[in-house]
Design a protein around this motif. Structure first.
Motif, PDB file in Angstrom:
ATOM      1  N   GLU A   1       4.157   3.187  -3.870  1.00 14.05           N
ATOM      2  CA  GLU A   1       4.791   2.064  -4.553  1.00 14.05           C
ATOM      3  C   GLU A   1       3.724   1.190  -5.217  1.00 14.05           C
ATOM      4  OE1 GLU A   1       7.724   1.508  -5.267  1.00 14.05           O
ATOM      5  OE2 GLU A   1       7.853  -0.624  -5.769  1.00 14.05           O
TER       6      GLU A   1
ATOM      7  N   ILE B   1       3.439   4.331   5.514  1.00 17.36           N
ATOM      8  CA  ILE B   1       2.299   3.783   4.775  1.00 17.36           C
ATOM      9  C   ILE B   1       2.166   4.506   3.436  1.00 17.36           C
ATOM     10  CG2 ILE B   1      -0.168   3.248   4.916  1.00 17.36           C
ATOM     11  CD1 ILE B   1       1.516   1.931   7.095  1.00 17.36           C
ATOM     12  N   GLN B   2       2.450   5.802   3.432  1.00 15.36           N
ATOM     13  CA  GLN B   2       2.440   6.552   2.175  1.00 15.36           C
ATOM     14  C   GLN B   2       3.402   5.924   1.175  1.00 15.36           C
ATOM     15  OE1 GLN B   2       2.386  10.936   1.643  1.00 15.36           O
ATOM     16  NE2 GLN B   2       4.564  10.776   1.360  1.00 15.36           N
ATOM     17  N   ALA B   3       4.591   5.546   1.645  1.00 11.66           N
ATOM     18  CA  ALA B   3       5.573   4.932   0.757  1.00 11.66           C
ATOM     19  C   ALA B   3       5.018   3.635   0.168  1.00 11.66           C
ATOM     20  CB  ALA B   3       6.872   4.672   1.515  1.00 11.66           C
ATOM     21  N   GLN B   4       4.318   2.856   1.001  1.00  8.97           N
ATOM     22  CA  GLN B   4       3.714   1.609   0.502  1.00  8.97           C
ATOM     23  C   GLN B   4       2.687   1.894  -0.586  1.00  8.97           C
ATOM     24  OE1 GLN B   4       1.805  -0.298   3.820  1.00  8.97           O
ATOM     25  NE2 GLN B   4       3.696  -0.762   4.896  1.00  8.97           N
TER      26      GLN B   4
END
Lengths: 327, 338
Positions: free
Chosen positions: B209, B203-206
């Motif tokens: 981004e 979720i951090q990556a989402q």
């Protein structure tokens, strides 16, 4: 090497009830759903996964802090799944736990020395001076000054509090410790101190660890084996080096790519996983990861994959590697 | 209200969007005066992403709260300095003018989206509030704009979400709502205070981004406050390292990661587990961060520093230019040793 811990088809379902007067059982949260694992003597198994995947529940089931619904737990060659509470009591000396939040897991009204010595009191080990000596010894072992024994938890920093938690876990000379995110709540510069401490203690005292974490770089550093969990099931299991050399489950691959690398020149691979993890109360059919999987194909939403050995010691539960199923 | 201009192509002519000069924010506590932010100076260009890195208690969040003037007083107080935002000193503005800046020109997203959303109001109520406070528009218009904004941050079923309460959303979804609210008025500056710390890595990556995309689209400058060096490396162009309420070092992200000057920065980088090398042991920084009420008169890092000198305890090194944009506060790099 012999296995200290072996778990077979372990399941833990938390029932969901509806209604006040007529309470009906309407479903289950399948926190742990058919896990097979073994942990070798004096080694560390790293267990990673997102929040809600069941990794903490699994850790607590192994210690029987939570009663498993089904399955077997074998500790040191002995089936402990159905031990009675008085038999369990003796066993608890051999298995301990270190919690994530050192603030919440220490009694604020107890002095550090008392916290560390409480297991000795509970099991009535040694006399007063013997216990006092043991507490001093434990504090030194975890890098605390025994002169601080009379201080209360709020007088310690986060890293020191975690050291108290570790000392308490060591008080009864256990064989096995579940470390449930022991460094996640700590500052970066303190994390390294605690990781080093755990490794030193493991070598000195011949301990076996189940190291639960969501930070793969810490897990990689400390673990001999790594297991990845998704919605109550193990999707990949391998020795650490093999795991990172050849991450095979699509979920593992995404997980590895999601971690921001502390190097500005690292190749940026922005392929974030879409969506949130589904609810463990209503896991998707077939492979549980199929709703978010970038590599899903025909049978994934129908047939649940079974773990397959893809190389020596390396198992993956994914249809990409299943025999008899072709893309 | 200022007319909105395209920030990315702003003719800067040496002008910065934000200049913080000699900012000091102190708190009165039982132990005495806590210098949470002590004489901090830095700037931020239009459309730039600046990372502020530090451990708990380093003063990074208080710096952000000071910029927005949302320090709780008492116990906290901005005791000195200037915060120049587009040529105006925010510290001299009236309460009403400052309210107009917040949300409109400078927005902030917080670490924990659960505690920063109101649990008894629907997502829609909270989204629309932003539009209605800062512009005279009808409820219908505010509703439509809110839905459009939620769609922009990748919120599935945006219409239905408007009627839901925060507890009905996952952590990642809540953080999307926060970002949608923060960006709904196209602020020139977005302050993100540990926006992904409470979230899982996928979720951090989402969210990271999403912040990148939104920055592209709205051209906002971003101050990314974090303790995670991985997040800094993947999102920021310039970095400030804080410790004990002071700036220890400043440089481009390349300089900070490949050629750190300050012993603290070096220590921080050294204690990370590196994937490509298998080490027996990590190299931690000994000791723990200092209590801000009991700082010595000299360098705050002195106690834990492995290259400290005799005069470090008594004399505080000034944050000096090392070369170009590079600044460092350490006697090792100061030719005028006391």
């Amino acid at each position: 090497m012999t296995n200290l811990i072996e778990i077979k088809q372990l399941k833990k379902y938390f029932p969901i009830y509806r209604g006040v007067l007529l309470r009906r059982h309407v479903g289950d949260v399948r926190a742990v759903d058919g896990v097979d694992l073994s942990i070798q003597q004096s080694s560390t198994l790293g267990l990673v996964g997102e929040s809600g995947c069941g990794k903490s529940t699994l850790g607590r089931c192994i210690l029987r802090l939570i009663e498993p619904t089904e399955g077997k737990i074998i500790f040191d060659g002995r089936d402990i799944t159905s031990l009675k509470s008085h038999e369990l009591r003796d066993l608890r000396r051999d298995m301990q736990i270190v919690f994530q939040d050192p603030q919440a897991s220490l009694n604020p009204r107890m002095a550090a020395g008392k916290i560390i010595g409480e297991p000795l009191d509970v099991f009535k080990l040694g006399d007063k001076s013997g216990r006092h000596e043991k507490i001093n010894e434990l504090m030194e072992m975890v890098g605390l000054d025994p002169a601080m024994a009379s201080r209360y938890p709020h007088e310690f920093s986060g890293g020191q509090k975690q050291r108290i938690g570790v000392a308490r876990a060591l008080a009864l000379n256990p064989k096995f410790i579940v470390c449930d995110e022991p460094v996640s709540a700590l500052d970066v510069s303190i994390q390294a101190q605690i990781v080093n401490l755990m490794q030193e203690l493991q070598e000195k005292l011949n301990l076996t660890f189940l190291f639960i974490a969501h930070d793969l770089s810490v897990v990689r550093h400390i673990s001999d084996w790594i297991a990845v969990m998704y919605l109550g099931q193990i999707v990949e299991l391998a020795p650490t080096e093999m795991f990172f050399a050849n991450p095979s489950h699509p979920y593992t691959q995404v997980l590895l790519k999601s971690i921001p690398i502390p190097d500005p020149d690292a190749p940026a691979e922005y392929a974030p996983l879409k969506g949130d993890p589904p609810s463990p109360a209503a896991p998707p059919s077939g492979c549980r990861f199929h709703t978010r999987c970038p590599k899903r194909f025909e049978p994934c939403d129908k047939i649940p994959p079974v773990p397959v050995l893809i190389e020596n010691n390396h198992t993956v539960a994914c249809h990409l590697y299943s025999r008899g199923i072709t893309k | 209200m200022n007319k909105s201009n395209d920030n990315t192509t702003h003719d800067s002519s040496g002008e910065h969007l934000l200049e913080v000069r000699n900012l000091s924010t102190y708190f009165t506590a039982e132990e005495g005066i806590v210098k949470a932010v002590d004489n901090v100076t830095f700037h931020l260009g239009y459309g730039e992403t600046l990372g502020i890195v530090g451990e708990s208690g380093s003063g990074k969040s208080v710096t952000a709260l000071s910029i927005l003037r949302i320090i709780q007083d008492p116990p906290g107080k901005i005791v000195g300095g200037e915060i120049i935002f587009e040529g105006r000193n925010l510290l001299n503005l009236s309460g009403a003018k400052m309210r107009d800046i917040r949300g409109n020109q400078i927005a902030m997203i917080f670490q924990d989206p659960m505690t920063s959303l109101n649990p008894v109001l629907t997502i829609g109520d909270q989204m629309m509030e932003t539009f209605r406070i800062h512009g005279r528009i009808s409820a219908k218009e505010a509703h439509d704009k809110s839905v459009a904004m939620l769609k922009k941050v990748g919120m599935p079923l945006a219409e239905e979400r408007m009627r839901q309460y925060p507890f009905e959303l996952s952590g990642g979804m809540r953080q999307r709502v926060m970002i949608a609210m923060g960006l709904s008025l196209k602020p020139k500056l977005l302050i993100a205070d540990e926006p992904t710390t409470a979230l899982d890595v996928t979720i951090q990556a989402q969210i990271l981004e999403l912040i990148r995309e939104m920055k592209q689209e709205f051209g906002s400058a971003v101050i990314m406050i974090t303790h995670d060096l991985g997040v800094v490396a993947s999102t920021c162009s310039r970095v400030i390292v804080m410790y004990g309420g002071q700036i220890m070092e400043e440089g481009s992200v390349q300089e900070i990661f490949h050629d750190p000057l300050h012993p603290y920065t070096k220590g921080l980088l050294a204690c990370l587990p590196k994937p490509d090398e298998k080490r027996e042991r990590l190299d931690p920084i000994p000791g723990s961060p200092p209590g801000l009420a009991e700082l010595n008169p000299g360098c705050p890092f002195e106690e834990r520093c492995n290259v400290k000198m005799e005069h470090c305890f008594e004399n505080r090194p000034a944050l000096k230019f090392y070369k170009d944009q590079r600044r460092v506060a350490c006697w090792l790099f100061d030719e005028f040793k006391p």
